[in-house]
Every structure is written in structure tokens, then in C-alpha cells.
Motif scaffolding. Structure first.
Motif, PDB file in Angstrom:
ATOM      1  N   ALA A  40      24.193  55.673  32.739  1.00 44.55           N
ATOM      2  CA  ALA A  40      23.742  54.565  31.893  1.00 44.55           C
ATOM      3  C   ALA A  40      24.787  54.258  30.842  1.00 44.55           C
ATOM      4  CB  ALA A  40      22.431  54.953  31.217  1.00 44.55           C
ATOM      5  N   HIS A  41      25.089  52.981  30.661  1.00 47.08           N
ATOM      6  CA  HIS A  41      26.092  52.565  29.671  1.00 47.08           C
ATOM      7  C   HIS A  41      25.496  51.380  28.927  1.00 47.08           C
ATOM      8  CE1 HIS A  41      29.021  55.233  31.528  1.00 47.08           C
ATOM      9  NE2 HIS A  41      28.518  54.826  32.667  1.00 47.08           N
ATOM     10  N   ALA A  42      24.817  51.704  27.838  1.00 46.89           N
ATOM     11  CA  ALA A  42      24.021  50.692  27.140  1.00 46.89           C
ATOM     12  C   ALA A  42      24.870  49.659  26.420  1.00 46.89           C
ATOM     13  CB  ALA A  42      23.090  51.387  26.153  1.00 46.89           C
ATOM     14  N   GLN A  43      26.092  50.031  26.027  1.00 45.31           N
ATOM     15  CA  GLN A  43      26.906  49.100  25.254  1.00 45.31           C
ATOM     16  C   GLN A  43      27.345  47.922  26.119  1.00 45.31           C
ATOM     17  OE1 GLN A  43      29.913  50.947  22.919  1.00 45.31           O
ATOM     18  NE2 GLN A  43      31.117  49.091  22.697  1.00 45.31           N
ATOM     19  N   THR A  44      27.268  46.739  25.597  1.00 50.02           N
ATOM     20  CA  THR A  44      27.671  45.564  26.356  1.00 50.02           C
ATOM     21  C   THR A  44      29.186  45.460  26.413  1.00 50.02           C
ATOM     22  OG1 THR A  44      27.610  44.188  24.369  1.00 50.02           O
ATOM     23  CG2 THR A  44      25.589  44.309  25.699  1.00 50.02           C
ATOM     24  N   PHE A  45      29.673  44.777  27.431  1.00 49.91           N
ATOM     25  CA  PHE A  45      31.121  44.603  27.578  1.00 49.91           C
ATOM     26  C   PHE A  45      31.382  43.321  28.363  1.00 49.91           C
ATOM     27  CE2 PHE A  45      29.472  47.392  30.876  1.00 49.91           C
ATOM     28  CZ  PHE A  45      29.938  46.809  32.061  1.00 49.91           C
ATOM     29  N   ARG A  46      32.558  42.767  28.151  1.00 54.74           N
ATOM     30  CA  ARG A  46      32.947  41.544  28.855  1.00 54.74           C
ATOM     31  C   ARG A  46      33.071  41.833  30.352  1.00 54.74           C
ATOM     32  NH1 ARG A  46      34.767  37.294  25.765  1.00 54.74           N
ATOM     33  NH2 ARG A  46      35.325  37.720  23.589  1.00 54.74           N
ATOM     34  N   GLY A  47      32.709  40.859  31.153  1.00 52.70           N
ATOM     35  CA  GLY A  47      32.837  40.998  32.597  1.00 52.70           C
ATOM     36  C   GLY A  47      31.710  41.758  33.255  1.00 52.70           C
ATOM     37  N   ASP A  48      30.721  42.174  32.475  1.00 48.42           N
ATOM     38  CA  ASP A  48      29.601  42.925  33.030  1.00 48.42           C
ATOM     39  C   ASP A  48      28.823  42.028  34.006  1.00 48.42           C
ATOM     40  OD1 ASP A  48      27.458  44.523  33.605  1.00 48.42           O
ATOM     41  OD2 ASP A  48      26.710  44.672  31.547  1.00 48.42           O
ATOM     42  N   PRO A  49      28.780  42.387  35.303  1.00 52.72           N
ATOM     43  CA  PRO A  49      28.046  41.545  36.252  1.00 52.72           C
ATOM     44  C   PRO A  49      26.538  41.671  36.124  1.00 52.72           C
ATOM     45  CG  PRO A  49      28.910  43.485  37.356  1.00 52.72           C
ATOM     46  CD  PRO A  49      29.444  43.522  35.950  1.00 52.72           C
ATOM     47  N   GLY A  50      26.096  42.683  35.358  1.00 52.49           N
ATOM     48  CA  GLY A  50      24.666  42.842  35.137  1.00 52.49           C
ATOM     49  C   GLY A  50      23.898  42.983  36.429  1.00 52.49           C
ATOM     50  N   SER A  51      22.831  42.211  36.565  1.00 50.14           N
ATOM     51  CA  SER A  51      21.981  42.299  37.753  1.00 50.14           C
ATOM     52  C   SER A  51      22.432  41.359  38.869  1.00 50.14           C
ATOM     53  CB  SER A  51      20.531  41.970  37.373  1.00 50.14           C
ATOM     54  OG  SER A  51      20.450  40.651  36.842  1.00 50.14           O
ATOM     55  N   ALA A  52      23.553  40.677  38.670  1.00 49.95           N
ATOM     56  CA  ALA A  52      24.057  39.752  39.689  1.00 49.95           C
ATOM     57  C   ALA A  52      24.421  40.514  40.958  1.00 49.95           C
ATOM     58  CB  ALA A  52      25.269  39.000  39.163  1.00 49.95           C
ATOM     59  N   SER A  53      24.427  39.833  42.070  1.00 47.52           N
ATOM     60  CA  SER A  53      24.739  40.470  43.351  1.00 47.52           C
ATOM     61  C   SER A  53      26.229  40.547  43.614  1.00 47.52           C
ATOM     62  CB  SER A  53      24.063  39.710  44.495  1.00 47.52           C
ATOM     63  OG  SER A  53      24.547  38.369  44.550  1.00 47.52           O
ATOM     64  N   SER A  54      27.027  39.952  42.725  1.00 53.45           N
ATOM     65  CA  SER A  54      28.479  39.950  42.920  1.00 53.45           C
ATOM     66  C   SER A  54      29.198  40.268  41.615  1.00 53.45           C
ATOM     67  CB  SER A  54      28.941  38.581  43.442  1.00 53.45           C
ATOM     68  OG  SER A  54      28.669  37.567  42.489  1.00 53.45           O
ATOM     69  N   VAL A  55      30.463  40.663  41.756  1.00 56.45           N
ATOM     70  CA  VAL A  55      31.334  40.893  40.599  1.00 56.45           C
ATOM     71  C   VAL A  55      32.586  40.053  40.805  1.00 56.45           C
ATOM     72  CG1 VAL A  55      32.447  42.907  41.672  1.00 56.45           C
ATOM     73  CG2 VAL A  55      32.505  42.635  39.180  1.00 56.45           C
ATOM     74  N   LYS A  56      33.123  39.520  39.727  1.00 59.04           N
ATOM     75  CA  LYS A  56      34.238  38.583  39.829  1.00 59.04           C
ATOM     76  C   LYS A  56      35.520  39.197  39.260  1.00 59.04           C
ATOM     77  CE  LYS A  56      32.869  34.422  39.442  1.00 59.04           C
ATOM     78  NZ  LYS A  56      32.356  33.156  38.874  1.00 59.04           N
ATOM     79  N   LEU A  57      36.635  39.042  40.007  1.00 63.60           N
ATOM     80  CA  LEU A  57      37.953  39.491  39.572  1.00 63.60           C
ATOM     81  C   LEU A  57      38.849  38.275  39.337  1.00 63.60           C
ATOM     82  CD1 LEU A  57      38.519  42.425  42.117  1.00 63.60           C
ATOM     83  CD2 LEU A  57      37.295  42.462  39.925  1.00 63.60           C
ATOM     84  N   GLY A  58      39.819  38.417  38.415  1.00 64.48           N
ATOM     85  CA  GLY A  58      40.721  37.318  38.096  1.00 64.48           C
ATOM     86  C   GLY A  58      42.128  37.579  38.598  1.00 64.48           C
ATOM     87  N   PHE A  59      42.623  36.726  39.493  1.00 66.11           N
ATOM     88  CA  PHE A  59      43.965  36.874  40.063  1.00 66.11           C
ATOM     89  C   PHE A  59      44.891  35.847  39.399  1.00 66.11           C
ATOM     90  CE2 PHE A  59      41.552  38.156  44.147  1.00 66.11           C
ATOM     91  CZ  PHE A  59      41.315  39.433  43.626  1.00 66.11           C
ATOM     92  N   ASN A  60      45.714  36.344  38.495  1.00 68.08           N
ATOM     93  CA  ASN A  60      46.560  35.503  37.655  1.00 68.08           C
ATOM     94  C   ASN A  60      48.005  35.640  38.119  1.00 68.08           C
ATOM     95  OD1 ASN A  60      46.622  33.699  35.508  1.00 68.08           O
ATOM     96  ND2 ASN A  60      47.035  35.261  33.970  1.00 68.08           N
ATOM     97  N   VAL A  61      48.477  34.707  38.945  1.00 73.05           N
ATOM     98  CA  VAL A  61      49.787  34.843  39.592  1.00 73.05           C
ATOM     99  C   VAL A  61      50.631  33.589  39.367  1.00 73.05           C
ATOM    100  CG1 VAL A  61      48.748  36.317  41.367  1.00 73.05           C
ATOM    101  CG2 VAL A  61      49.071  33.879  41.824  1.00 73.05           C
ATOM    102  N   PRO A  62      51.972  33.712  39.507  1.00 74.13           N
ATOM    103  CA  PRO A  62      52.822  32.528  39.368  1.00 74.13           C
ATOM    104  C   PRO A  62      52.734  31.656  40.619  1.00 74.13           C
ATOM    105  CG  PRO A  62      54.171  34.435  39.894  1.00 74.13           C
ATOM    106  CD  PRO A  62      52.771  34.940  39.694  1.00 74.13           C
ATOM    107  N   GLN A  63      52.012  30.561  40.523  1.00 68.29           N
ATOM    108  CA  GLN A  63      51.907  29.640  41.653  1.00 68.29           C
ATOM    109  C   GLN A  63      52.958  28.537  41.566  1.00 68.29           C
ATOM    110  OE1 GLN A  63      47.775  28.688  42.810  1.00 68.29           O
ATOM    111  NE2 GLN A  63      47.093  30.133  41.243  1.00 68.29           N
TER     112      GLN A  63
END
Length: 453
Positions: A40-63
């Protein structure tokens, strides 16, 4: 873990804390108190997917920009990693990296999704793109980049915002040195390692009495690359004639190459990368430098940080040129071949070193989440720190806890004189043991900073 938990001593304060926690839990629905729930990790944090069925990653590349070729291959690798994490395809290195807790069912049972951004090989643009991903898209992790200037900038932002940054292609000593951050991790090797790996080969091939002229990309990577290769070559007896800084994306390097002709140097060291290296190397060869005899020796050109993509861009000019790489698709270990097979089936050609390091970074982050049993970044960080693994190419690898730098074997390569295809452009001259390129964790300074921000 508190001292109370470590010793098993029950105090009045413990009882009061436990009572309060239980009461609080009852007030919000009568569930068990959080300290009874595993992971259990009660503290909130950015990027927390919570109860969602998916988690999102950010791909930051030189296009776009001078490192766009590397960025395109990085994005291919990330998309392949997402497929493998979600149980699609043949699994690639999920089958070879040991130890590994990934099961092909996403990360912690959540399907992996992603968003992309264009760093443009510019620090400000890269930070803005990463900030958008964090604030708008709620990504759990940022990864990518082909520039150390970008890596340092985005890593700093991620530390401020409490989101893990798994660096892409970044070779400056500063990334895990003076600019290292608790929330930043680098799998790629660095400039110091390149210098230590290639210097003995340069000594054997070109001797100890050489005079070197450096052209250097004018930003953090170029500066530390020049510093490292200069120190390594002077240590084998070479003299440094001059060091000249060049702007990133210059295109035309003729004004910088012309003075080399009358400098008395018999080696040109190009501390350039991406399209800059392609242009400067091609123009140096067109100027006839490699046909000259200087100081009674054949003039030579060295590219400390090499890649198959750059050799492809430089064409015939790359033939016979020595340099170093983090990885090469021709390696015969199980992990490398599994990745090459997966990537080749997906895209029709072998992956670059940029693709390799980004693919591995995505898997290592996902595995650390599985090990932690949570997406809470401070817990994921602790799993990455000191993590030892094998099966990802380059032999046994350590993610050193003290600076978040990976240590593994380094490759010295040469442009092939008679390539068999457009991708068979480099030959591995030497696989340098990890022990030869290791250094003390405090050598390049810096402080990691706190786990929780």
C-alpha cells in the motif's frame, strides 16, 4: 520501515497511531487500515494510473533536427517494447533478461499505452514536451532523447515533478555526474567509457606519437567527450594540437576543417554525433585529409561515438574509421539476437544502438514496477538502484545505485571496408570488459537528491 517495526517493540505512540489509522479507515468505508495491505502506498504521485485499466508512458524523442534518425529508431523500439509488455509478438528480451518479473500482461496488470513528443534536439522544446506529457497526459514515466543537453534538461524537470526519467541516448559524463538526479537513470555508456575503451586500440593501430586536432559539438556532450578522449589519448602519448568548438546543426563544417590542413596534426578527432558527424566526416574526407601524409604518417580520423545510422549516412567516408558504440546488432548473445529478430520482423531491418538502449530502458522500468508492486516512483527507484541483470546484450550489467549509471562491456568498432548490405557497416574490433571502463561513483560530482519531492 520504522524502528518500531524493525525491533518489534510496541509503544504507546504505536498504539495511538494504529488506532488513528483504523479509525480513519472506518470513516471512509470500514476497510482494513492501509498498513495491513501489502504494497500500500497512500501518498499520491504524478502519473498514478489509479483504478484505470491502463498506464501511460511518455516517449520524448527527436522527430526533427540533427538527431532525428536516432529518434525515429528510438520510437520504433519503444513501440516494440509496448507490444512485448502487452503480450503481443514473440516477447523479445522479456524471454532473455534475467532476473525479470514481466509476464506479458502489461505493467502490474495494466495495459501499456503511450504518447509521443518531439524534443527537436533542443532543451527548451524537450522540457516543454515532457511537461505536457506529465501535466496533460498523466504519464507514469518519461523516456527518450538523443542529446545529452536534452537529457540533462528533461532529467531536471522530472526530478522537480516527481516522475521517473529513463534516459535514451545520452553520452555526456554530466548526465550521471554533476547533473545526475534521483529520478534519472541511464543505460547508455558515457564519454569517459569511450575514451578508456578506444585508447588502447588507437595505441595499437596508430602508435603513441600522434598529434590530434579536435572538432567538438558545443554543448555538454561534446565538452565531456572532448575532455575524456583528450585525456585518454594524451595518456598513451598523443599530443593535442587544438580543440575547436562547433555549433550543433552547423551543416557546413568546411570553415572548421580547413585550418586542420596546416595545423601539423596527423589525426582529426570528430566529437560530433548524428547528422553533424555525417557531415563533418564526409566533408573531411572530401577535403582529402585521409589521403595526406603528415609527420611521416598516414592522416587518420577518429569518431569516438559511432553508430550504424551515422555510418549509413556517411557512406564510403565511414570505411576504416574507428569509434565506440554501446551495442551492435551483430552481437551473438541470446538477448541481442532475440531483440534483432523481433525488431527485424517488425520493421524489416536491424535496430540501432539508440533503439537497443531505449527498448531495454522501457523493459527495466516496467520490471522495477513489478518488483516494487506499485507505480509509486520512490519505490520503483529503489528497485532500479543496484539492480544487476544479464541477457540484454553486452554481458552482465549493473545499474549502480550511487549515480544511476549502467556498467557493461563497451564495443570498439570500425567502418567495414566491404559491407555486405546497407546495415552491415560496422565490425566489432574489440568487446572491452566492463572492468576496464569502470570508475568511482563520485568521480564526476553531483548529488542525486531526495526520493520524494
Amino acid at each position: 520501515m520504522s524502528e518500531t517495526k524493525k525491533t518489534g517493540i510496541v509503544t504507546r505512540r504505536t498504539i495511538l497511531k494504529g488506532t488513528a489509522a483504523t479509525t480513519g479507515a472506518a470513516l471512509i468505508g470500514g476497510t482494513f487500515p492501509m498498513h495491513f495491505i501489502k504494497n500500500a502506498h497512500a501518498q499520491t504521485f504524478r502519473g498514478d494510473p489509479g483504478s484505470a485499466s491502463s498506464v501511460k508512458l511518455g516517449f520524448n524523442v527527436p522527430q526533427t533536427g540533427p538527431y532525428a534518425d536516432e529518434g525515429a529508431d528510438e520510437l520504433r523500439a519503444y513501440q516494440l517494447a509496448v507490444k512485448h509488455l502487452n503480450g503481443e509478438g514473440d516477447g523479445g528480451m522479456i524471454n532473455t533478461i534475467k532476473p525479470l518479473q514481466l509476464k506479458g500482461n502489461g505493467i502490474l496488470g495494466k495495459k501499456v499505452e503511450f504518447v509521443t513528443g518531439d524534443t527537436q534536439t533542443k532543451s527548451d522544446a524537450a522540457r516543454a514536451s515532457a511537461k505536457r506529457m506529465i501535466e496533460k497526459d498523466n504519464v507514469a514515466m518519461i523516456t527518450g532523447g538523443s542529446s545529452s543537453g536534452v537529457a540533462v534538461a528533461v532529467q531536471g524537470l522530472c526530478q522537480e515533478m516527481g516522475v521517473i526519467f529513463m534516459a535514451g541516448l545520452t553520452h555526456s559524463n554530466d548526465t550521471t555526474g554533476k547533473d545526475k538526479k534521483r529520478y534519472g537513470f541511464r543505460h547508455f555508456f558515457n564519454a569517459y567509457m569511450s575514451g578508456q575503451a578506444i585508447a588502447p586500440v588507437l595505441k595499437d593501430e596508430y602508435g603513441t606519437e600522434r598529434r590530434a586536432y579536435h572538432l567538438t559539438a558545443d554543448y555538454t556532450w561534446g565538452w565531456t567527450q572532448e575532455e575524456s578522449i583528450k585525456a585518454a589519448t594524451e595518456n598513451i602519448g598523443w599530443q593535442t594540437v587544438n580543440t575547436v568548438r562547433t555549433p550543433v546543426g552547423a551543416g557546413d563544417f568546411s570553415q572548421y576543417i580547413t585550418p586542420v590542413l596546416n595545423s601539423g596534426a596527423d589525426v582529426l578527432i570528430l566529437n560530433h554525433y548524428g547528422k553533424d558527424m555525417v557531415n563533418s566526416l564526409t566533408q573531411a574526407v572530401q577535403f582529402g585529409l585521409r589521403d595526406k601524409m603528415v609527420n611521416g604518417k598516414q592522416f587518420e580520423i577518429v569518431v569516438p561515438l559511432y553508430s550504424r545510422l551515422m555510418a549509413q549516412g556517411a557512406g564510403d567516408a565511414a570505411k576504416g574509421i574507428l569509434g565506440t558504440t554501446n551495442w551492435h546488432w551483430s552481437l551473438q548473445d541470446e538477448g541481442s539476437q532475440a531483440f534483432v529478430k523481433s525488431f527485424g520482423q517488425e520493421y524489416g531491418f536491424p535496430p540501432s544502438q539508440a533503439a537497443h538502449t531505449c527498448y531495454v530502458q522501457a523493459l527495466l522500468y516496467a520490471n522495477a514496477c513489478e518488483m516494487a508492486g506499485t507505480f509509486a516512483p520512490w519505490e520503483v527507484i529503489k528497485q532500479l538502484e543496484g539492480f544487476e541483470f544479464d541477457g540484454a546484450g553486452n554481458g552482465p550489467t549493473l545499474y549502480r545505485a550511487e549515480d544511476h549509471q549502467c556498467f557493461k562491456d563497451v564495443l570498439v568498432v570500425r567502418g567495414k571496408q566491404e559491407p555486405q548490405s546497407n546495415f552491415d557497416l560496422l565490425e566489432v574490433v574489440k568487446q572491452v570488459p566492463r572492468a576496464q571502463v569502470e570508475y568511482p561513483a563520485d568521480m564526476f560530482g553531483g548529488e542525486l537528491g531526495p526520493y520524494q519531492v
